[in-house]
Write a protein that holds these residues in place. Structure first.
Motif, PDB file in Angstrom:
ATOM      1  N   UNK A 320       0.816  -1.213   0.000  1.00  0.00           N
ATOM      2  CA  UNK A 320       0.000   0.000   0.000  1.00  0.00           C
ATOM      3  C   UNK A 320       0.854   1.269   0.000  1.00  0.00           C
ATOM      4  N   UNK A 321       2.015   1.246   0.646  1.00  0.00           N
ATOM      5  CA  UNK A 321       2.855   2.447   0.685  1.00  0.00           C
ATOM      6  C   UNK A 321       3.739   2.588  -0.556  1.00  0.00           C
ATOM      7  N   UNK A 322       3.716   1.577  -1.427  1.00  0.00           N
ATOM      8  CA  UNK A 322       4.645   1.575  -2.562  1.00  0.00           C
ATOM      9  C   UNK A 322       4.004   2.003  -3.889  1.00  0.00           C
ATOM     10  N   UNK A 323       2.686   2.258  -3.893  1.00  0.00           N
ATOM     11  CA  UNK A 323       2.053   2.669  -5.160  1.00  0.00           C
ATOM     12  C   UNK A 323       2.636   3.964  -5.742  1.00  0.00           C
ATOM     13  N   UNK A 324       2.975   4.946  -4.901  1.00  0.00           N
ATOM     14  CA  UNK A 324       3.554   6.158  -5.527  1.00  0.00           C
ATOM     15  C   UNK A 324       4.809   5.844  -6.340  1.00  0.00           C
ATOM     16  N   UNK A 325       5.736   5.077  -5.775  1.00  0.00           N
ATOM     17  CA  UNK A 325       6.969   4.822  -6.533  1.00  0.00           C
ATOM     18  C   UNK A 325       6.712   3.799  -7.648  1.00  0.00           C
ATOM     19  N   UNK A 326       5.723   2.924  -7.477  1.00  0.00           N
ATOM     20  CA  UNK A 326       5.362   2.026  -8.579  1.00  0.00           C
ATOM     21  C   UNK A 326       4.848   2.843  -9.767  1.00  0.00           C
ATOM     22  N   UNK A 327       4.085   3.898  -9.492  1.00  0.00           N
ATOM     23  CA  UNK A 327       3.539   4.689 -10.599  1.00  0.00           C
ATOM     24  C   UNK A 327       4.661   5.426 -11.336  1.00  0.00           C
ATOM     25  N   UNK A 328       5.772   5.701 -10.641  1.00  0.00           N
ATOM     26  CA  UNK A 328       6.951   6.269 -11.309  1.00  0.00           C
ATOM     27  C   UNK A 328       7.555   5.219 -12.254  1.00  0.00           C
ATOM     28  N   UNK A 329       7.685   3.995 -11.757  1.00  0.00           N
ATOM     29  CA  UNK A 329       8.195   2.921 -12.625  1.00  0.00           C
ATOM     30  C   UNK A 329       7.274   2.745 -13.831  1.00  0.00           C
ATOM     31  N   UNK A 330       5.969   2.809 -13.590  1.00  0.00           N
ATOM     32  CA  UNK A 330       4.991   2.621 -14.669  1.00  0.00           C
ATOM     33  C   UNK A 330       5.135   3.691 -15.750  1.00  0.00           C
ATOM     34  N   UNK A 331       5.542   4.899 -15.346  1.00  0.00           N
ATOM     35  CA  UNK A 331       5.666   6.007 -16.306  1.00  0.00           C
ATOM     36  C   UNK A 331       6.748   5.730 -17.353  1.00  0.00           C
ATOM     37  N   UNK A 332       7.742   4.897 -17.000  1.00  0.00           N
ATOM     38  CA  UNK A 332       8.822   4.594 -17.952  1.00  0.00           C
ATOM     39  C   UNK A 332       8.650   3.252 -18.647  1.00  0.00           C
ATOM     40  N   UNK A 333       7.587   2.526 -18.261  1.00  0.00           N
ATOM     41  CA  UNK A 333       7.366   1.197 -18.841  1.00  0.00           C
ATOM     42  C   UNK A 333       6.810   1.320 -20.260  1.00  0.00           C
ATOM     43  N   UNK A 334       6.763   0.186 -20.946  1.00  0.00           N
ATOM     44  CA  UNK A 334       6.084   0.119 -22.237  1.00  0.00           C
ATOM     45  C   UNK A 334       4.659  -0.333 -21.977  1.00  0.00           C
ATOM     46  N   UNK A 335       3.674   0.458 -22.410  1.00  0.00           N
ATOM     47  CA  UNK A 335       2.275   0.065 -22.204  1.00  0.00           C
ATOM     48  C   UNK A 335       1.712   0.641 -20.911  1.00  0.00           C
ATOM     49  N   UNK A 336       0.452   0.275 -20.666  1.00  0.00           N
ATOM     50  CA  UNK A 336      -0.305   0.886 -19.561  1.00  0.00           C
ATOM     51  C   UNK A 336      -0.254   0.011 -18.316  1.00  0.00           C
ATOM     52  N   UNK A 337      -0.090   0.648 -17.160  1.00  0.00           N
ATOM     53  CA  UNK A 337      -0.183  -0.065 -15.884  1.00  0.00           C
ATOM     54  C   UNK A 337      -1.479   0.366 -15.204  1.00  0.00           C
ATOM     55  N   UNK A 338      -2.290  -0.624 -14.827  1.00  0.00           N
ATOM     56  CA  UNK A 338      -3.568  -0.337 -14.151  1.00  0.00           C
ATOM     57  C   UNK A 338      -3.468  -0.760 -12.696  1.00  0.00           C
TER      58      UNK A 338
END
Ligand code: S3P
Length: 443
Positions: A320-338
């Motif tokens: 639960x505390x890691x979604x902010x930094x996960x969304x940073x990783x998602x910003x550089x990924x290929x494709x959409x993270x939901x």
């Protein structure tokens, strides 16, 4: 309020140890104060939140000492022996600290007044007051169930069978801690299993705690009240929630390889590692072992090409505390993270869902969101960056955007470096030692 700026890093390399686990640190001071004898804590997080709990335990009558070698000792007074503090207890930014303490004092015949900073003073407290009233505890809160709150502990508490309406380890723990000074059996039904550090540590101190799985995937936890807690040594693992920042940075910055030592890998906390591996991250876990009753391991992360995924909502409690930094990783990924089932992010140190949507958007990332979900369209490369982020007293928002700034075309600025001290003292030096370029700025 000093500002910090992160600019693109060329490569991150090295081996580090991040500070002690915040959840375990709070609990070690609290249970140490209720145990008979001297508890020695090694690796305690010396962040502002935990220091607020140390001060609170002193105000409640425990002797809490920091030694020159960095260990801490707590001379406990035994269950039922907490004293009425002479003043208001200011818990600063510490949500875990105040909620668990409300449970601890709820069944002591004392009166305590709790307050906190602007962030803590807007966070919901009814979620803990509701179940604690059933013990016979009385509360006076500001309108909306907010701090400051006066707790009048029950002199003759009755045991409680509480069914959780939110997936919160803090609420579960508050009930269990109130059950300590209550005769008979206190029980908690959780439909979603949450971090079990309280249960593990209670057992470590000699209490009888019975955990049973429920058919819906949840758990029932029962505690036999009024045990004699015996002082016990605690070895605090490194905090996976802090390790998350150098971990994600190592995956995103080119030409990187970073080792993070002795990280706590309790399965109810390790959802981020699982999720990043699902996205294609090159993370290996070495030297898996048990330290101080918690599973730990060394995390080795290398630069990785990540792919967007659907993060299962069932995983939310374990990261639960890691979604902010996960969304940073998602910003550089290929494709959409939901990311779904993450409504709790709205009631953390800040509204983290809104903070990530606004900050990522300002940095050139396409993000969509609703009440309890967020989608990030990965750019498969560096975002534009160039934004200044108001961190709104939220340490994890501050560190997440500094990690983003390590990989954006233009630097990212956060407006309040001090917020980081809540959970990760030494963050900037540790990261710069690996190769990040984070520094003060006047802008
Ligand atoms: C914590 C539980 C979590 C987490 C917090 C620490 C704990 O909160 O966000 O940082 O130590 O029990 P909730 O249990 O309210 O989700």
């Amino acid at each position: 309020m000093p500002a910090l700026r992160a600019q693109a890093a060329k490569s991150l390399r090295g081996s580090i140890r991040v500070p002690g686990d915040k959840s375990v640190s709070h609990r070690s001071l609290m249970l140490g104060a209720l145990a008979v004898g001297e508890t020695r804590i090694t690796g305690l997080l010396e962040g502002a939140d935990v220091l607020a709990t140390a001060a609170a335990m002193r105000a409640l009558g425990a002797e809490v000492t920091r030694h020159d070698d960095g260990t801490w000792t707590v001379a406990g007074r035994g269950i039922g022996a907490l004293q009425t503090p002479s003043g208001v207890i200011d818990m600063g930014n510490a949500g875990t600290g105040v909620r668990l303490l409300m449970g601890l004092v709820a069944t002591h015949p004392i009166t305590c007044v709790f307050t906190g900073d602007a962030s803590l003073s807007r966070r919901p407290m009814e979620r803990v007051m509701g179940p604690l009233r059933a013990f016979g505890t009385r509360f006076t809160a500001r309108d909306g169930g907010l701090l400051p709150i006066t707790v009048e502990g029950a002199a003759d508490p009755v045991p409680v069978a509480a069914e959780m309406t939110v997936a919160s380890a803090q609420v579960k723990s508050a009930v269990l801690l109130a059950g300590l000074n209550t005769p008979g059996e206190t029980s908690v039904i959780q439909h979603v299993a949450t971090r079990d550090h309280t249960e593990n540590m209670l057992r470590h101190f000699g209490a009888e705690v019975i955990t049973e799985p429920l058919p819906d995937g949840g758990v029932s936890v029962r505690l036999i009240g009024q045990p004699e807690l015996k002082a016990a040594d605690i070895l605090v693992p490194a905090d996976i929630s802090s390790a998350a920042f150098p971990l994600v940075a190592a995956l995103l910055v080119p030409d990187s390889e970073v080792r993070i030592e002795a990280v706590g890998l309790n399965p109810l906390r390790a959802g981020l590692v699982e999720t990043l591996i699902d996205m294609g991250a090159d993370i290996t876990i070495e030297n898996r072992r048990t330290e101080g009753g918690e599973p730990v391991g060394d995390l080795v992360a290398k630069t990785s090409a990540l792919s967007g995924i659907d993060v299962p909502p069932a995983r939310a409690a374990s990261m639960i505390d890691e979604y902010p930094v996960l969304s940073v990783a998602a910003a550089l990924a290929t494709g959409t993270t939901r990311m779904t089932g993450i409504g709790e992010l709205r009631v953390k140190e800040s509204d983290r869902l809104a903070a990530m949507v606004d900050g990522l958007t300002a940095c050139g990332v396409v993000v969509r969101s609703g009440e309890d979900w967020m989608e990030v369209d990965g750019l498969a490369g560096p975002p534009k960056g160039g934004a200044e982020i108001a961190v709104d007293l939220d340490h994890r928002i501050a560190m997440s955007f500094l990690v983003l700034g390590c990989v954006t075309e233009n630097p990212v600025v956060i407006d309040d470096a001090d917020a980081i001290g809540t959970s990760f003292p030494g963050f900037v030096d540790l990261m710069n030692g690996l190769g990040t370029q984070i520094g003060e700025t006047n802008t």
